[in-house]
Design an enzyme around this catalytic site. Structure first.
Site, PDB file in Angstrom:
ATOM      1  N   GLU A   1     -11.368 -17.945 -67.089  1.00 62.80           N
ATOM      2  CA  GLU A   1     -10.777 -17.690 -68.412  1.00 62.80           C
ATOM      3  C   GLU A   1     -10.070 -18.926 -68.957  1.00 62.80           C
ATOM      4  O   GLU A   1     -10.162 -19.232 -70.154  1.00 62.80           O
ATOM      5  CB  GLU A   1      -9.802 -16.511 -68.303  1.00 62.80           C
ATOM      6  CG  GLU A   1     -10.511 -15.228 -67.904  1.00 62.80           C
ATOM      7  CD  GLU A   1      -9.551 -14.084 -67.650  1.00 62.80           C
ATOM      8  OE1 GLU A   1      -8.851 -14.109 -66.618  1.00 62.80           O
ATOM      9  OE2 GLU A   1      -9.500 -13.167 -68.479  1.00 62.80           O
TER      10      GLU A   1
ATOM     11  N   GLY B   1      -8.916 -15.726 -63.688  1.00 66.61           N
ATOM     12  CA  GLY B   1      -8.126 -16.520 -64.625  1.00 66.61           C
ATOM     13  C   GLY B   1      -8.587 -17.971 -64.693  1.00 66.61           C
ATOM     14  O   GLY B   1      -8.396 -18.635 -65.715  1.00 66.61           O
TER      15      GLY B   1
ATOM     16  N   ALA C   1      -5.873 -16.025 -61.302  1.00 65.23           N
ATOM     17  CA  ALA C   1      -4.425 -15.806 -61.353  1.00 65.23           C
ATOM     18  C   ALA C   1      -3.952 -15.620 -59.923  1.00 65.23           C
ATOM     19  O   ALA C   1      -4.722 -15.210 -59.046  1.00 65.23           O
ATOM     20  CB  ALA C   1      -4.125 -14.567 -62.184  1.00 65.23           C
TER      21      ALA C   1
ATOM     22  N   GLU D   1     -12.345  -9.730 -61.007  1.00 70.03           N
ATOM     23  CA  GLU D   1     -11.159  -8.860 -61.028  1.00 70.03           C
ATOM     24  C   GLU D   1     -11.478  -7.416 -60.657  1.00 70.03           C
ATOM     25  O   GLU D   1     -10.653  -6.714 -60.097  1.00 70.03           O
ATOM     26  CB  GLU D   1     -10.499  -8.888 -62.414  1.00 70.03           C
ATOM     27  CG  GLU D   1      -9.817 -10.207 -62.752  1.00 70.03           C
ATOM     28  CD  GLU D   1     -10.700 -11.204 -63.468  1.00 70.03           C
ATOM     29  OE1 GLU D   1     -11.949 -11.070 -63.409  1.00 70.03           O
ATOM     30  OE2 GLU D   1     -10.149 -12.135 -64.084  1.00 70.03           O
TER      31      GLU D   1
HETATM   32  C1  HXC Z   1      -3.576 -16.404 -54.677  1.00 65.61           C
HETATM   33  C2  HXC Z   1      -5.315 -17.405 -53.595  1.00 65.61           C
HETATM   34  C3  HXC Z   1      -6.209 -17.051 -54.628  1.00 65.61           C
HETATM   35  C4  HXC Z   1      -5.681 -16.328 -55.739  1.00 65.61           C
HETATM   36  C5  HXC Z   1      -7.312 -18.128 -53.138  1.00 65.61           C
HETATM   37  N1  HXC Z   1      -6.042 -18.069 -52.705  1.00 65.61           N
HETATM   38  N2  HXC Z   1      -7.434 -17.513 -54.310  1.00 65.61           N
HETATM   39  N3  HXC Z   1      -4.018 -17.089 -53.630  1.00 65.61           N
HETATM   40  N4  HXC Z   1      -4.363 -16.024 -55.720  1.00 65.61           N
HETATM   41  N5  HXC Z   1      -6.409 -15.974 -56.798  1.00 65.61           N
HETATM   42  C6  HXC Z   1      -5.507 -18.599 -51.459  1.00 65.61           C
HETATM   43  C7  HXC Z   1      -5.933 -17.780 -50.249  1.00 65.61           C
HETATM   44  O1  HXC Z   1      -5.098 -16.673 -50.101  1.00 65.61           O
HETATM   45  C8  HXC Z   1      -5.761 -18.783 -49.131  1.00 65.61           C
HETATM   46  O2  HXC Z   1      -4.379 -18.880 -48.816  1.00 65.61           O
HETATM   47  C9  HXC Z   1      -6.158 -20.098 -49.773  1.00 65.61           C
HETATM   48  O3  HXC Z   1      -6.037 -19.885 -51.184  1.00 65.61           O
HETATM   49  C10 HXC Z   1      -7.590 -20.487 -49.465  1.00 65.61           C
HETATM   50  O4  HXC Z   1      -8.449 -19.398 -49.817  1.00 65.61           O
HETATM   51  P1  HXC Z   1      -9.555 -18.791 -48.843  1.00 65.61           P
HETATM   52  O5  HXC Z   1      -9.869 -17.422 -49.292  1.00 65.61           O
HETATM   53  O6  HXC Z   1      -9.126 -18.950 -47.414  1.00 65.61           O
HETATM   54  O7  HXC Z   1     -10.780 -19.787 -49.096  1.00 65.61           O
HETATM   55  P2  HXC Z   1     -12.352 -19.447 -48.993  1.00 65.61           P
HETATM   56  O8  HXC Z   1     -12.611 -18.600 -47.753  1.00 65.61           O
HETATM   57  O9  HXC Z   1     -13.043 -20.755 -49.122  1.00 65.61           O
HETATM   58  O10 HXC Z   1     -12.708 -18.525 -50.241  1.00 65.61           O
HETATM   59  C11 HXC Z   1     -12.581 -19.040 -51.601  1.00 65.61           C
HETATM   60  C12 HXC Z   1     -12.599 -17.866 -52.619  1.00 65.61           C
HETATM   61  C13 HXC Z   1     -11.546 -16.841 -52.246  1.00 65.61           C
HETATM   62  C14 HXC Z   1     -14.003 -17.247 -52.662  1.00 65.61           C
HETATM   63  C15 HXC Z   1     -12.318 -18.513 -53.996  1.00 65.61           C
HETATM   64  O11 HXC Z   1     -10.279 -17.507 -52.031  1.00 65.61           O
HETATM   65  C16 HXC Z   1     -11.341 -15.773 -53.286  1.00 65.61           C
HETATM   66  O12 HXC Z   1     -12.160 -14.871 -53.391  1.00 65.61           O
HETATM   67  N6  HXC Z   1     -10.219 -15.840 -54.004  1.00 65.61           N
HETATM   68  C17 HXC Z   1      -9.810 -14.826 -54.960  1.00 65.61           C
HETATM   69  C18 HXC Z   1     -10.682 -14.897 -56.205  1.00 65.61           C
HETATM   70  C19 HXC Z   1     -10.265 -13.825 -57.206  1.00 65.61           C
HETATM   71  O13 HXC Z   1     -10.326 -12.629 -56.934  1.00 65.61           O
HETATM   72  N7  HXC Z   1      -9.824 -14.267 -58.373  1.00 65.61           N
HETATM   73  C20 HXC Z   1      -9.420 -13.375 -59.429  1.00 65.61           C
HETATM   74  C21 HXC Z   1      -7.945 -13.177 -59.328  1.00 65.61           C
HETATM   75  S1  HXC Z   1      -7.393 -11.952 -60.516  1.00 65.61           S
HETATM   76  P3  HXC Z   1      -3.840 -18.705 -47.302  1.00 65.61           P
HETATM   77  O14 HXC Z   1      -2.343 -18.781 -47.466  1.00 65.61           O
HETATM   78  O15 HXC Z   1      -4.354 -17.419 -46.801  1.00 65.61           O
HETATM   79  O16 HXC Z   1      -4.431 -19.893 -46.587  1.00 65.61           O
HETATM   80  C22 HXC Z   1      -7.277 -12.771 -61.965  1.00 65.61           C
HETATM   81  C23 HXC Z   1      -6.808 -11.941 -63.144  1.00 65.61           C
HETATM   82  C24 HXC Z   1      -6.667 -12.771 -64.386  1.00 65.61           C
HETATM   83  O17 HXC Z   1      -7.552 -13.920 -62.050  1.00 65.61           O
HETATM   84  C25 HXC Z   1      -5.841 -12.062 -65.421  1.00 65.61           C
HETATM   85  C26 HXC Z   1      -4.440 -12.600 -65.505  1.00 65.61           C
HETATM   86  C27 HXC Z   1      -3.621 -11.972 -66.593  1.00 65.61           C
END
Ligand code: HXC
Length: 257
Positions: A111, A108, A65, A131
């Site tokens: 999911e 997400g 998400a 998360e």
């Molecule tokens: C918003 C995101 C994002 C996310 C990545 N980006 N994941 N933006 N939401 N979930 C953005 C980063 O901010 C960055 O933008 C660009 O995408 C590239 O990501 P990087 O981190 O620079 O890439 P990398 O170093 O290759 O790392 C990849 C990654 C990492 C390991 C996937 O991005 C990461 O850990 N992302 C978050 C994963 C996460 O926690 N997901 C769960 C989310 S909570 P900029 O602008 O800085 O270049 C969830 C809850 C679900 O999903 C429930 C909903 C109701």
């Protein structure tokens, strides 16, 4: 229809939907949700289309998400707005949806893949529910669908530690149906989807519906549900055609009736 966050194309009887927010690794925001629901409703209503493939990019199916969209929201907005509750509507799509996952399917994203009917994984796929590292939990059904898919031990470890699993571990655990070389993922997924689209349409609906019933009922109720649908198909023209075609050693010609 034109979408900002998706690309949708029809290839024969297959609707290929590609998540397209590359700069955010296909993070799922409200616009993605609205567009995905619209694209899937159009697919479900289109009699020329028999199966959908949902995919992302080589780097990410979806990295979760959209954290930037969620971060400032309070309880009233999340609960009052039923944040992402709309994703459950995706599971009401009656025709099958295959998730074709390459790269990250996190939070997400994992999911969303699990809401599809099965997952084909590229050898580059990585699945996780990170998360907890953001001080929250899965919110789109991940704790429930992951536990059903891989069992308690691995689901609990993944949710409590945020550890990602690779394609091989996901296949061993039963999260994905099989692994495909990354370069062939979309092509092989579309081919698999076309195989399904070529089946008798009512039999496709019935098979999907009854496998899903396995997760909602007791064994006895599920078996009963299966038998009733199986019996019902003997009222269709396509059942007569399918069995006649087998005996006559020719392909069936379906009418969807
Ligand atoms: C918003 C995101 C994002 C996310 C990545 N980006 N994941 N933006 N939401 N979930 C953005 C980063 O901010 C960055 O933008 C660009 O995408 C590239 O990501 P990087 O981190 O620079 O890439 P990398 O170093 O290759 O790392 C990849 C990654 C990492 C390991 C996937 O991005 C990461 O850990 N992302 C978050 C994963 C996460 O926690 N997901 C769960 C989310 S909570 P900029 O602008 O800085 O270049 C969830 C809850 C679900 O999903 C429930 C909903 C109701």
């Amino acid at each position: 229809a034109e979408y900002d966050t998706l690309m949708v194309e029809q290839r024969g009887g297959v609707t290929l939907i590609t998540l397209n927010r590359p700069k955010a690794l296909n993070a799922l925001n409200s616009q993605v949700l609205a567009e995905l629901l619209a694209a899937l409703a159009a697919f479900d209503a289109d009699a020329t289309q028999g199966c959908a493939v949902l995919t992302g990019s080589e780097k990410a199916f979806a990295a979760g998400a959209d954290i930037k969209e969620m971060s400032a929201q309070g309880f009233a907005e999340m609960y009052g707005g039923n944040f992402f509750g709309g994703y459950e509507r995706l599971t009401q799509t009656r025709k099958p949806i295959i998730a074709a996952v390459a790269g990250y399917a996190l939070g997400g994203g994992c999911e969303l893949a699990m809401m599809c009917d099965f997952i084909l994984a590229a050898d580059t796929a990585k699945f996780g529910q990170p998360e907890i590292k953001l001080a929250v939990t899965p919110g789109m059904g991940g704790s429930q669908r992951l536990a059903r898919a891989v069992g308690k031990a691995k689901a609990m470890e993944m949710c409590l530690t945020g550890r990602m699993i690779d394609a091989a571990e996901a296949e061993r655990a039963g999260l994905v149906s099989r692994i495909v070389p990354a370069a062939e993922l979309v092509e092989e997924s579309v081919r698999t989807a076309q195989t399904i689209a070529d089946m008798a349409p009512l039999a496709v609906l019935a098979n999907k519906e009854m496998v899903n019933a396995a997760f909602e009922t007791t064994l006895a109720q599920g078996v009963q549900f299966e038998r009733r649908l199986f019996h019902g198909l003997f009222g269709t023209a396509d059942q007569k055609e399918g069995m006649a075609a087998f005996v006559e050693k020719r392909p069936g010609q379906w009418t969807g009736k």
